[in-house]
Motif scaffolding. Sequence first.
Motif, PDB file in Angstrom:
ATOM      1  N   SER A  88      24.041   0.977  -8.807  1.00 25.21           N
ATOM      2  CA  SER A  88      23.346   1.680  -9.890  1.00 25.21           C
ATOM      3  C   SER A  88      23.971   3.069  -9.999  1.00 25.21           C
ATOM      4  CB  SER A  88      21.845   1.783  -9.601  1.00 25.21           C
ATOM      5  OG  SER A  88      21.617   2.548  -8.434  1.00 25.21           O
ATOM      6  N   THR A  89      23.562   3.827 -11.019  1.00 25.42           N
ATOM      7  CA  THR A  89      24.081   5.187 -11.186  1.00 25.42           C
ATOM      8  C   THR A  89      22.930   6.173 -11.162  1.00 25.42           C
ATOM      9  OG1 THR A  89      25.996   4.455 -12.471  1.00 25.42           O
ATOM     10  CG2 THR A  89      25.339   6.751 -12.714  1.00 25.42           C
ATOM     11  N   CYS A  90      23.084   7.231 -10.377  1.00 25.88           N
ATOM     12  CA  CYS A  90      22.079   8.290 -10.314  1.00 25.88           C
ATOM     13  C   CYS A  90      22.691   9.584 -10.853  1.00 25.88           C
ATOM     14  CB  CYS A  90      21.594   8.496  -8.884  1.00 25.88           C
ATOM     15  SG  CYS A  90      20.687   7.079  -8.222  1.00 25.88           S
ATOM     16  N   HIS A  91      21.900  10.296 -11.645  1.00 25.40           N
ATOM     17  CA  HIS A  91      22.349  11.526 -12.298  1.00 25.40           C
ATOM     18  C   HIS A  91      21.560  12.697 -11.709  1.00 25.40           C
ATOM     19  CE1 HIS A  91      23.120   8.153 -14.965  1.00 25.40           C
ATOM     20  NE2 HIS A  91      23.996   8.878 -15.643  1.00 25.40           N
ATOM     21  N   MET A  92      22.222  13.519 -10.892  1.00 25.97           N
ATOM     22  CA  MET A  92      21.567  14.588 -10.146  1.00 25.97           C
ATOM     23  C   MET A  92      21.856  15.955 -10.774  1.00 25.97           C
ATOM     24  SD  MET A  92      20.247  12.860  -7.664  1.00 25.97           S
ATOM     25  CE  MET A  92      20.464  11.438  -6.610  1.00 25.97           C
ATOM     26  N   ALA A  93      20.796  16.623 -11.210  1.00 26.13           N
ATOM     27  CA  ALA A  93      20.926  17.980 -11.746  1.00 26.13           C
ATOM     28  C   ALA A  93      19.949  18.883 -11.014  1.00 26.13           C
ATOM     29  CB  ALA A  93      20.641  17.994 -13.243  1.00 26.13           C
ATOM     30  N   ILE A  94      20.393  20.079 -10.646  1.00 26.96           N
ATOM     31  CA  ILE A  94      19.537  20.982  -9.890  1.00 26.96           C
ATOM     32  C   ILE A  94      19.274  22.255 -10.682  1.00 26.96           C
ATOM     33  CG2 ILE A  94      20.005  20.150  -7.563  1.00 26.96           C
ATOM     34  CD1 ILE A  94      22.237  22.038  -7.283  1.00 26.96           C
ATOM     35  N   SER A  95      18.160  22.911 -10.371  1.00 32.64           N
ATOM     36  CA  SER A  95      17.761  24.116 -11.100  1.00 32.64           C
ATOM     37  C   SER A  95      17.054  25.074 -10.153  1.00 32.64           C
ATOM     38  CB  SER A  95      16.840  23.760 -12.273  1.00 32.64           C
ATOM     39  OG  SER A  95      15.691  23.060 -11.827  1.00 32.64           O
ATOM     40  N   GLU A  96      17.050  26.347 -10.517  1.00 30.11           N
ATOM     41  CA  GLU A  96      16.393  27.357  -9.684  1.00 30.11           C
ATOM     42  C   GLU A  96      14.894  27.374  -9.917  1.00 30.11           C
ATOM     43  OE1 GLU A  96      18.385  30.999 -10.539  1.00 30.11           O
ATOM     44  OE2 GLU A  96      20.238  30.409  -9.507  1.00 30.11           O
ATOM     45  N   GLN A  97      14.457  26.924 -11.096  1.00 28.39           N
ATOM     46  CA  GLN A  97      13.038  26.823 -11.428  1.00 28.39           C
ATOM     47  C   GLN A  97      12.728  25.375 -11.796  1.00 28.39           C
ATOM     48  OE1 GLN A  97      10.971  29.374 -11.007  1.00 28.39           O
ATOM     49  NE2 GLN A  97      12.704  30.680 -10.414  1.00 28.39           N
ATOM     50  N   PRO A  98      11.495  24.923 -11.606  1.00 28.41           N
ATOM     51  CA  PRO A  98      11.166  23.528 -11.929  1.00 28.41           C
ATOM     52  C   PRO A  98      11.274  23.255 -13.422  1.00 28.41           C
ATOM     53  CG  PRO A  98       9.169  24.767 -11.394  1.00 28.41           C
ATOM     54  CD  PRO A  98      10.324  25.658 -11.056  1.00 28.41           C
TER      55      PRO A  98
END
Length: 550
Positions: free
Chosen positions: A290-300
Amino acid sequence: MAEIFYVGVDVGTASVRAALVTREGLLKSTAQEPIGIWEPESDHYVQSSTEIWEKCCTVVKKVTHGVEKSQIRGIGFDATCSLVVLDQSFQPVPVSQEGDPQRNVVMWMDHRATEQADRITKNGHRVLSRVGGVMSPEMQPPKLLWLKENLNESCWNKASHFFDLPDFLSWKASGSLTRSLCTLVCKWTYCPPEGWDASFWTSIGLDDLLENNFSKIGSVTSPPGSPLGDGLTQEAAADLGLDPGTAVGASLIDAHAGGLGVIGADVKGFHLPCEGQPITARMALICGTSTCHMAISEQPLFVPGVWGPYLSAMVPGLWLNEGGQSVTGRLIDHMVKGHTAYTQLQEQVQQRLPFAGENIYSYLNNHLSSMANSCSAVDLLGSSLHVWPDFHGNRSPLADPTLKGMVVGLSLSQTLDDLALLYLATMQALALGTLHILEAMKEAGHEIRTLFLCGGLSKNNLFVQIHANATGLPVVLPDQTEAVLVGAAVLGACASRHYSSIQEAMEKMAKVGKVVQPDREVQSFYERKYKVFLRLLAHQRECQALMSQR
């Protein structure tokens, strides 16, 4: 001074892999062993935790052969987010009607609990805001509810420990029942710093899990890479062929390990739009079964239909949003191997094998190039064949497991050319599915400027180029092709205290290998194809609505 190594162990859908990794993130050796999958009923997929641990031990012994045990300072595990069930004595408990106790793992892709997931969604509890508003049958609460409702005597009443597979492995290694924030936050609705929401479990009929401070599903948590217990136990060290006390890092889900293995790489000098920007300008795509798309942020950031925001689930102190496409690699296999011309394809590859070392996909890539005119891009061959890729439901951004696959533009022809075009259209659909997820994330506040790909599909040059072309973003490939194993080794490096943080370890151990730029000449083609893609969705939903009428 003797060189220092870390061991990374990755338990995927159908195999267990290990790597011996240097402090700089270079792979010195790798090994792989297959693991069994059983399908006792339609949409029920189960495995054996006993077999998985045995195969972990086998591959670790292989990659560390000939190396002094004292040189190996840490070990980290990642695995699929499958559900492991053990009794009070930590023995396996069966998870199927057939009652074989060795088959005690409900796999991540098991969709037996679709009805339970729907009920949890309709319940509308506040924890759903952190999973895109919809409970997926691939998460653990609906699977737990299914076991209680359908295997009450043979499983539920005997079970004392429910582990996510990554946590099972770190427990086997260290003896510590501490769960990783990655698994509990992403798949179990745990929310730091508050912890478990007792009202959620009570509202769905699983209030018995509240006993002894949630001991059955985890009372103590730690961020990924935190040292567990006193390191390897005597028994685990003997099983793995390593020294007792070797540092064991809190584990990760396999996709998140891939994220660690690529997303933190130093990009100076590659002229990328994310250079000089915070790590939040990057998205990691872990492309395998499968493919997972990971994005991160400093605030929710709350993205409808996308899991998260999860605090410290991948990078401590940062929020994670996780999009995904179910069974992407498996879909490509399904489309190619199910075609009438597949036998002809195999024969063609076999004839060329001694000379070119090709597999079926590199052959298809070359075949498509020969079909395209020298003055036109391969992408344009997909102008009259369109695929909606949700053959196993949509994980993101629609969060609709009832959606099915579609192919529009078929003819009666069944040649090798037709197979190649179907393969191309499938990859284009998967790339447009990534664009669909990106659009949802951007609308919620993410500013993604560069994609970082790893996993098995990232070794397919055409798959990578189509993702760059369809999204209009440059794609970074890691220097070490097995980035998931590097990510697992990062956990061991952090647990050994050789790096002060996950962020430092990522930057030192993850490296850029290649940059793939989008072909601007096909930009308008993908803009049109994306409109067709969205119309396929509208058409399917219209058909569903018509057929549901009484």
